[in-house]
Design a protein around this motif. Structure first.
Motif, mmCIF file in Angstrom:
data_model
loop_
_atom_site.group_PDB
_atom_site.id
_atom_site.type_symbol
_atom_site.label_atom_id
_atom_site.label_comp_id
_atom_site.label_asym_id
_atom_site.label_seq_id
_atom_site.Cartn_x
_atom_site.Cartn_y
_atom_site.Cartn_z
ATOM 1 N N VAL A 14 0.846 -1.093 -0.018
ATOM 2 C CA VAL A 14 -0.048 0.102 -0.097
ATOM 3 C C VAL A 14 1.059 1.522 -0.065
ATOM 4 C CG1 VAL A 14 -1.738 1.562 1.411
ATOM 5 C CG2 VAL A 14 -1.941 -1.167 1.056
ATOM 6 N N THR A 15 1.893 1.322 0.646
ATOM 7 C CA THR A 15 3.122 2.467 0.607
ATOM 8 C C THR A 15 3.464 2.795 -0.769
ATOM 9 O OG1 THR A 15 3.814 1.693 2.845
ATOM 10 C CG2 THR A 15 5.026 2.904 1.666
ATOM 11 N N ALA A 17 1.923 3.524 -3.285
ATOM 12 C CA ALA A 17 0.944 4.638 -3.751
ATOM 13 C C ALA A 17 1.481 5.801 -2.904
ATOM 14 C CB ALA A 17 -0.608 4.381 -3.364
ATOM 15 N N ILE A 18 1.827 5.895 -1.776
ATOM 16 C CA ILE A 18 2.142 6.947 -1.015
ATOM 17 C C ILE A 18 3.605 7.385 -1.846
ATOM 18 C CG2 ILE A 18 3.283 7.682 1.306
ATOM 19 C CD1 ILE A 18 1.282 5.852 2.343
ATOM 20 N N ILE A 19 4.379 6.337 -2.134
ATOM 21 C CA ILE A 19 5.636 6.820 -2.433
ATOM 22 C C ILE A 19 5.493 7.519 -3.883
ATOM 23 C CG2 ILE A 19 7.914 5.870 -3.657
ATOM 24 C CD1 ILE A 19 7.666 3.467 -1.592
ATOM 25 N N LEU A 20 4.570 6.998 -4.783
ATOM 26 C CA LEU A 20 4.405 7.558 -6.024
ATOM 27 C C LEU A 20 3.737 9.018 -5.850
ATOM 28 C CD1 LEU A 20 3.832 7.694 -9.021
ATOM 29 C CD2 LEU A 20 1.598 6.589 -8.536
ATOM 30 N N LEU A 94 7.155 -1.527 6.288
ATOM 31 C CA LEU A 94 6.335 -1.452 7.456
ATOM 32 C C LEU A 94 5.938 0.048 8.003
ATOM 33 C CD1 LEU A 94 9.460 -3.308 9.168
ATOM 34 C CD2 LEU A 94 7.155 -4.235 8.707
ATOM 35 N N THR A 95 5.782 0.787 6.898
ATOM 36 C CA THR A 95 4.946 2.068 7.224
ATOM 37 C C THR A 95 3.668 1.757 7.789
ATOM 38 O OG1 THR A 95 6.240 3.226 5.374
ATOM 39 C CG2 THR A 95 3.969 4.059 5.926
ATOM 40 N N GLN A 96 3.348 2.458 8.690
ATOM 41 C CA GLN A 96 1.826 2.310 9.274
ATOM 42 C C GLN A 96 0.860 3.224 8.535
ATOM 43 O OE1 GLN A 96 1.062 0.558 12.604
ATOM 44 N NE2 GLN A 96 2.577 -0.588 11.514
ATOM 45 N N SER A 140 0.201 -9.388 -7.179
ATOM 46 C CA SER A 140 0.253 -9.377 -5.722
ATOM 47 C C SER A 140 1.552 -9.090 -5.090
ATOM 48 C CB SER A 140 -0.571 -10.491 -5.014
ATOM 49 O OG SER A 140 -1.863 -10.566 -5.549
ATOM 50 N N ALA A 141 1.686 -8.367 -4.119
ATOM 51 C CA ALA A 141 3.063 -8.273 -3.690
ATOM 52 C C ALA A 141 3.197 -9.189 -2.510
ATOM 53 C CB ALA A 141 3.319 -6.820 -2.994
#
Length: 141
Positions: A14-15, A17-20, A94-96, A140-141
């Motif tokens: 899910v992270t 999308a945050i990185i992008l 491991l980003t929350q 899938s990751a």
């Protein structure tokens, strides 16, 4: 059954999308060829190596063993994603995250508010990712 939209979870892929979003935010929506290729592979193929490369690019590498993702945190602050906690050891997986913050991110990508992600950034994500995502070609990751 109740839901807790503020409960924190390890994010894993899910992270990405945050990185992008952080990359597009930092670059004003205009990526280099190399960044474009990494971002596209990270999103459409769920490629972990690409995510790690971009995470490091958005980090302070004073201690290379523990990348400090300062530019990702800057994006989170601008986006009002206050409940997302980046891993202190530099492991993006491991980003929350919380459901509330993920909903904010979705609105940034899909809305028309230019205050954080401008139209160029949203256009990049829509043109490069949405066709492939709609076709169900992600792994899938």
């Amino acid at each position: 059954m109740t839901s807790d939209a503020a409960k924190k979870y390890d994010s894993a892929s899910v992270t990405k999308a945050i990185i992008l979003a952080a990359l597009l935010y930092q670059k004003g929506g205009t990526l280099t060829e190399a960044e474009d290729a990494l971002a596209r592979k990270m999103i459409t193929e769920s490629d972990n190596a690409s995510a790690t490369t971009l995470w490091k690019q958005l980090s302070d590498l004073t201690d290379p063993a523990k990348p400090n993702p300062v530019k990702i945190q800057e994006f989170l602050d601008q986006a009002g994603m206050d409940d997302t906690v980046l891993d202190k050891e530099g492991s993006w997986g491991l980003t929350q995250v919380t459901a509330d913050d993920q909903a904010k991110l979705l609105r940034l990508f899909s809305g028309d508010d230019d205050s954080v992600l401008g139209s160029t950034a949203r256009s990049w994500s829509h043109s490069r990712c949405s066709t492939r995502l709609r076709a169900g070609h992600t792994q899938s990751a």
